[in-house]
Write a protein that holds these residues in place. Structure first.
Motif, mmCIF file in Angstrom:
data_model
loop_
_atom_site.group_PDB
_atom_site.id
_atom_site.type_symbol
_atom_site.label_atom_id
_atom_site.label_comp_id
_atom_site.label_asym_id
_atom_site.label_seq_id
_atom_site.Cartn_x
_atom_site.Cartn_y
_atom_site.Cartn_z
ATOM 1 N N GLY A 58 73.569 80.448 10.669
ATOM 2 C CA GLY A 58 74.310 81.164 9.625
ATOM 3 C C GLY A 58 74.000 82.643 9.707
ATOM 4 O O GLY A 58 74.125 83.254 10.766
ATOM 5 N N ASN A 59 73.540 83.209 8.605
ATOM 6 C CA ASN A 59 73.197 84.631 8.572
ATOM 7 C C ASN A 59 71.699 84.847 8.736
ATOM 8 O O ASN A 59 71.187 85.906 8.414
ATOM 9 N N ASN A 60 70.993 83.851 9.235
ATOM 10 C CA ASN A 60 69.552 83.966 9.438
ATOM 11 C C ASN A 60 69.236 83.957 10.924
ATOM 12 O O ASN A 60 69.822 83.204 11.695
ATOM 13 N N LEU A 61 68.291 84.806 11.293
ATOM 14 C CA LEU A 61 67.809 84.904 12.666
ATOM 15 C C LEU A 61 66.328 84.557 12.637
ATOM 16 O O LEU A 61 65.540 85.193 11.933
ATOM 17 N N PHE A 62 65.942 83.515 13.371
ATOM 18 C CA PHE A 62 64.560 83.070 13.442
ATOM 19 C C PHE A 62 63.998 83.490 14.792
ATOM 20 O O PHE A 62 64.645 83.299 15.827
ATOM 21 N N LEU A 97 64.265 75.777 19.049
ATOM 22 C CA LEU A 97 65.549 75.088 19.097
ATOM 23 C C LEU A 97 65.844 74.529 17.723
ATOM 24 O O LEU A 97 64.954 73.968 17.073
ATOM 25 N N LEU A 98 67.075 74.679 17.272
ATOM 26 C CA LEU A 98 67.507 74.142 15.984
ATOM 27 C C LEU A 98 68.511 73.034 16.239
ATOM 28 O O LEU A 98 69.493 73.218 16.963
ATOM 29 N N ALA A 99 68.271 71.874 15.627
ATOM 30 C CA ALA A 99 69.194 70.744 15.706
ATOM 31 C C ALA A 99 69.277 70.132 14.316
ATOM 32 O O ALA A 99 68.293 69.581 13.818
ATOM 33 N N GLY A 100 70.438 70.283 13.687
ATOM 34 C CA GLY A 100 70.582 69.788 12.320
ATOM 35 C C GLY A 100 69.624 70.503 11.400
ATOM 36 O O GLY A 100 69.616 71.723 11.327
ATOM 37 N N ASN A 101 68.743 69.758 10.732
ATOM 38 C CA ASN A 101 67.760 70.359 9.837
ATOM 39 C C ASN A 101 66.358 70.331 10.442
ATOM 40 O O ASN A 101 65.362 70.348 9.731
ATOM 41 N N THR A 102 66.296 70.320 11.772
ATOM 42 C CA THR A 102 65.002 70.278 12.449
ATOM 43 C C THR A 102 64.874 71.421 13.443
ATOM 44 O O THR A 102 65.746 71.622 14.283
ATOM 45 N N PHE A 103 63.765 72.162 13.312
ATOM 46 C CA PHE A 103 63.381 73.126 14.331
ATOM 47 C C PHE A 103 62.406 72.436 15.272
ATOM 48 O O PHE A 103 61.475 71.763 14.831
ATOM 49 N N TYR A 104 62.621 72.594 16.559
ATOM 50 C CA TYR A 104 61.663 72.186 17.572
ATOM 51 C C TYR A 104 61.010 73.482 18.047
ATOM 52 O O TYR A 104 61.706 74.446 18.375
ATOM 53 N N VAL A 105 59.672 73.518 18.080
ATOM 54 C CA VAL A 105 58.946 74.714 18.513
ATOM 55 C C VAL A 105 58.003 74.332 19.639
ATOM 56 O O VAL A 105 57.153 73.442 19.477
ATOM 57 N N ALA A 106 58.160 74.983 20.792
ATOM 58 C CA ALA A 106 57.263 74.784 21.932
ATOM 59 C C ALA A 106 56.054 75.689 21.738
ATOM 60 O O ALA A 106 56.187 76.913 21.677
ATOM 61 N N ASN A 107 54.886 75.081 21.597
ATOM 62 C CA ASN A 107 53.651 75.810 21.340
ATOM 63 C C ASN A 107 52.811 75.794 22.614
ATOM 64 O O ASN A 107 52.182 74.791 22.947
ATOM 65 N N GLN A 108 52.801 76.917 23.313
ATOM 66 C CA GLN A 108 52.147 77.026 24.613
ATOM 67 C C GLN A 108 50.649 76.767 24.511
ATOM 68 O O GLN A 108 50.087 76.082 25.351
ATOM 69 N N THR A 109 49.986 77.254 23.495
ATOM 70 C CA THR A 109 48.538 77.111 23.375
ATOM 71 C C THR A 109 48.115 75.663 23.205
ATOM 72 O O THR A 109 47.172 75.200 23.846
ATOM 73 N N SER A 110 48.804 74.921 22.339
ATOM 74 C CA SER A 110 48.415 73.535 22.074
ATOM 75 C C SER A 110 49.005 72.554 23.086
ATOM 76 O O SER A 110 48.627 71.383 23.103
ATOM 77 N N GLY A 111 49.940 73.007 23.902
ATOM 78 C CA GLY A 111 50.582 72.112 24.857
ATOM 79 C C GLY A 111 51.436 71.068 24.175
ATOM 80 O O GLY A 111 51.562 69.942 24.646
ATOM 81 N N TYR A 116 59.769 70.921 12.681
ATOM 82 C CA TYR A 116 59.601 71.597 11.394
ATOM 83 C C TYR A 116 60.912 71.553 10.623
ATOM 84 O O TYR A 116 61.990 71.604 11.217
ATOM 85 N N ASN A 117 60.803 71.498 9.303
ATOM 86 C CA ASN A 117 61.973 71.475 8.444
ATOM 87 C C ASN A 117 62.680 72.825 8.526
ATOM 88 O O ASN A 117 62.060 73.866 8.294
ATOM 89 N N ALA A 118 63.959 72.818 8.844
ATOM 90 C CA ALA A 118 64.711 74.066 9.047
ATOM 91 C C ALA A 118 65.003 74.797 7.751
ATOM 92 O O ALA A 118 65.356 75.968 7.779
ATOM 93 N N THR A 119 64.857 74.135 6.621
ATOM 94 C CA THR A 119 65.087 74.797 5.336
ATOM 95 C C THR A 119 63.815 75.439 4.797
ATOM 96 O O THR A 119 63.838 76.564 4.319
ATOM 97 N N THR A 120 62.695 74.715 4.911
ATOM 98 C CA THR A 120 61.443 75.183 4.314
ATOM 99 C C THR A 120 60.423 75.694 5.324
ATOM 100 O O THR A 120 59.494 76.402 4.947
ATOM 101 N N GLY A 121 60.540 75.294 6.584
ATOM 102 C CA GLY A 121 59.546 75.642 7.596
ATOM 103 C C GLY A 121 58.354 74.707 7.602
ATOM 104 O O GLY A 121 57.449 74.846 8.426
ATOM 105 N N ALA A 122 58.316 73.732 6.697
ATOM 106 C CA ALA A 122 57.190 72.803 6.619
ATOM 107 C C ALA A 122 57.119 71.934 7.870
ATOM 108 O O ALA A 122 58.143 71.512 8.409
ATOM 109 N N ALA A 123 55.892 71.667 8.289
ATOM 110 C CA ALA A 123 55.686 70.811 9.456
ATOM 111 C C ALA A 123 56.148 69.395 9.148
ATOM 112 O O ALA A 123 55.812 68.834 8.119
ATOM 113 N N MET A 124 56.935 68.850 10.056
ATOM 114 C CA MET A 124 57.307 67.445 9.989
ATOM 115 C C MET A 124 56.347 66.666 10.891
ATOM 116 O O MET A 124 55.796 65.661 10.496
#
Length: 189
Positions: A58-62, A97-111, A116-124
């Protein structure tokens, strides 16, 4: 195409006729005219510490901000910071990556790839996919999530709902694969 303003560019996103580019080395997100490549604003967003991934919704840039270990949320029209801590506690967040209401985040340090919830940012599930060696790029086709495993030189294929491995070496023998893109059924590395 783009001749000025880019400083070690990483991921890009398009909204309408605007191309956004994450510039890793100077801590900015730049705006370009998608048709001509002309600079709209080389310093659209500043003050980031090694931005890599970006997603428009939408009008948000992450934007993934490696130095702060966070995903930050901005207004895609003005560049104003909405939430500096949309997702936090990440070591080195690269791919986003955003798919529906889910953000997928590749975390290089933790492998790992976390969800994450795309509305709140809370970890799923911050450990949705684990055991990777420097995951960077993400792409989704149907219910298949593709992850570039930079350190292993592979592209892995995973179930996007459960995180289960389909084929950890879907593509092998690569030299430090970074970004991924899909066009139809074609996967580009």
């Amino acid at each position: 195409f783009i001749t000025t303003g880019a400083a070690f560019p990483k991921q890009m996103g398009v909204a309408g006729n605007t191309l956004y580019v994450a510039n890793y080395s100077n801590g900015t997100v730049a705006e370009y005219n998608f048709t001509t490549g002309a600079v709209i604003n080389a310093s659209f967003i500043t003050g980031l510490s090694n931005p890599v991934g970006l997603v428009l919704s939408g009008n948000n840039l992450f934007v993934t901000d490696i130095g702060s270990g966070a995903v930050r949320e901005f207004n895609a029209t003005t560049g104003a910071l909405i939430n500096p801590s949309f997702i936090t506690g990440l070591g080195s967040p690269f791919g986003l990556l955003l798919a529906g209401n889910t953000f997928y985040v590749a975390n290089q340090t933790s492998g790992a790839v976390g969800t994450y919830n795309a509305t709140t940012g809370a970890a799923m599930n911050a450990s949705f996919i684990t055991g990777l060696t420097s995951p960077f790029g993400l792409a989704l086709l149907g219910n298949n999530l593709y992850v570039s495993n930079f350190g292993a030189g592979t592209i892995g294929e995973y179930n996007a709902t459960s995180g289960a491995t389909i084929n950890s070496s879907f593509v092998a023998g690569l030299n430090e694969p970074f970004g991924l893109a899909l066009s139809g059924n074609n996967l580009y590395v």
